[in-house]
Design an enzyme around this catalytic site. Structure first.
Site, mmCIF file in Angstrom:
data_model
loop_
_atom_site.group_PDB
_atom_site.id
_atom_site.type_symbol
_atom_site.label_atom_id
_atom_site.label_comp_id
_atom_site.label_asym_id
_atom_site.label_seq_id
_atom_site.Cartn_x
_atom_site.Cartn_y
_atom_site.Cartn_z
ATOM 1 N N ASP A 42 82.248 70.811 -103.546
ATOM 2 C CA ASP A 42 83.367 71.670 -103.922
ATOM 3 C C ASP A 42 83.725 71.443 -105.386
ATOM 4 O O ASP A 42 83.838 70.300 -105.835
ATOM 5 C CB ASP A 42 84.585 71.362 -103.027
ATOM 6 N N SER A 56 87.979 64.535 -104.704
ATOM 7 C CA SER A 56 88.030 64.334 -103.251
ATOM 8 C C SER A 56 87.988 62.827 -102.973
ATOM 9 O O SER A 56 88.869 62.110 -103.424
ATOM 10 C CB SER A 56 86.893 65.089 -102.558
ATOM 11 N N THR A 57 86.948 62.347 -102.304
ATOM 12 C CA THR A 57 86.866 60.935 -101.923
ATOM 13 C C THR A 57 86.987 60.020 -103.148
ATOM 14 O O THR A 57 86.230 60.155 -104.108
ATOM 15 C CB THR A 57 85.522 60.648 -101.221
ATOM 16 N N HIS A 98 91.540 66.956 -102.339
ATOM 17 C CA HIS A 98 91.462 67.165 -100.893
ATOM 18 C C HIS A 98 92.365 66.142 -100.208
ATOM 19 O O HIS A 98 92.098 64.940 -100.257
ATOM 20 C CB HIS A 98 90.022 66.994 -100.396
ATOM 21 N N MET A 155 82.990 63.532 -102.239
ATOM 22 C CA MET A 155 81.769 63.894 -101.521
ATOM 23 C C MET A 155 81.688 65.416 -101.400
ATOM 24 O O MET A 155 82.681 66.124 -101.492
ATOM 25 C CB MET A 155 81.738 63.229 -100.148
#
Length: 348
Positions: free
Chosen positions: A290, A168-169, A194, A287
């Protein structure tokens, strides 16, 4: 202590909206706004913000040029505020390459439900940015240059093996570092990052243009082939299925999982079920949590599992959650993950 935010945007309307939305949070304080990068440069010196929100298209100097200078002279957490369109995707992805932590869309003064969701997203990303590890361009290049050299061309890999990656991030750059170290005969790689729908296509194209392997935005029922990487389209869950012809990609628009579609948990869970241990799971910076549960499912199914370490993660949320669950068999710095994953896929 509240997170001090400086908003940089040429639109008075956007500056006002962002200020209003951010100041709702008790732990976030907008300490100033700037109408262009030259104004921002002075405000940074005066106000010493913890996080900057930065527009891409501005007069006098665009956001990308300003970000280049900022990350060279005074690296700090930056969240890009951009128009999330296919046309704007390359510039936003370039901003992430230059060191921006994350991005959000421009706020719209419309229905309350959409504004509430936007508020949650913006607050979450500002908090993550405030905790992010920010490295200068020189530091990031040094990390890439220090990647241990290994001759992956001599490896022989297990048949019907898969590498599954979630992030993600900070993930677009972490995924890129892993993919650039893959040889053309590596096992198929499935990736959930994401990312918005209009960005995943551009991300796949950018990776394909630089990697030795072939990178696709995954298609429904697409067969997995060695030397190919399949990236989940934004707004579609990616899973895999074993058929008489081999593994294939499956896409669906099922409910959000952990507030995400695509979701890493859904990909990892499908890999655990379909491969029966004949896969390696890798969870990278991001972050939230998930992917942690899905990685645990993979480990319980007999798959080797790898989490990126805290020191090299932009945000150690997802990999940290996996470590807490004891889902990660190995915890590795980013520059060693490709080799570790490939070694786990080798024939003994």
């Amino acid at each position: 202590m509240a997170i001090k935010v400086l908003i940089v945007d040429d639109s008075p309307l956007i500056r006002g909206l962002l200020t209003e939305i951010l100041n709702v949070a008790p732990d976030i304080n907008v300490i100033g706004t700037a109408e262009d990068p030259f104004d921002a440069r002075e405000k940074i010196k005066q106000l010493n913000p913890d996080v900057i929100t930065l527009d891409i298209e501005m007069p006098r100097m665009d956001g990308i040029s300003f970000l280049k200078n900022l990350m060279r002279l005074r690296p700090m957490p930056v969240v890009m505020v951009s128009t999330l369109t296919a046309e704007g995707a390359p510039a936003t992805l370039q901003a992430l390459e230059l060191g921006a932590v994350d991005y959000v869309s421009k706020p719209k003064n419309n229905v309350a439900e959409a504004l509430t969701e936007y508020q949650f997203e913006l607050h979450t990303k500002i908090r993550a940015a405030a905790l992010a590890k920010i490295r200068s361009n020189a530091e990031r290049q040094k990390a890439v240059d220090s990647t241990p050299h290994f001759n992956a061309s001599k490896y022989t890999f297990k048949s019907d093996y898969i590498l599954a990656v979630g992030a993600s991030t900070g993930g677009t750059e972490a995924i890129k570092e892993v993919v650039l170290n893959l040889p053309t005969h590596c096992p198929p790689v499935v990736v959930t990052q994401h990312i918005p729908p209009m960005f995943s296509t551009s991300f796949a194209i950018r990776l394909n243009n630089t990697a030795a392997v072939t990178v696709h935005e995954a298609c429904h029922n697409q067969k997995l082939e060695p030397g190919h990487v399949y990236i989940a389209p934004g707004d579609d869950h990616l899973t895999i299925k074993k058929t008489a012809l081999g593994y294939i990609c499956q896409l669906d628009k099922g409910p959000l999982i952990n507030r995400h579609r695509p979701a890493v948990d859904k990909l990892f869970s499908s890999v655990a079920q379909a491969t029966k241990g004949n896969a390696t799971g890798v969870i990278l910076t991001g972050m939230g949590a998930d992917g942690a549960q899905g990685l645990l499912e993979m480990r319980q199914a007999g798959c080797p599992t790898i989490a990126q370490d805290e020191a090299t993660s932009v945000v150690w949320g997802m990999p940290g959650a996996a470590v807490q669950l004891n889902a990660a068999q190995f915890v590795e710095p980013l520059n060693k993950i490709a080799k570790k994953a490939l070694m786990s896929a080798c024939k003994r």
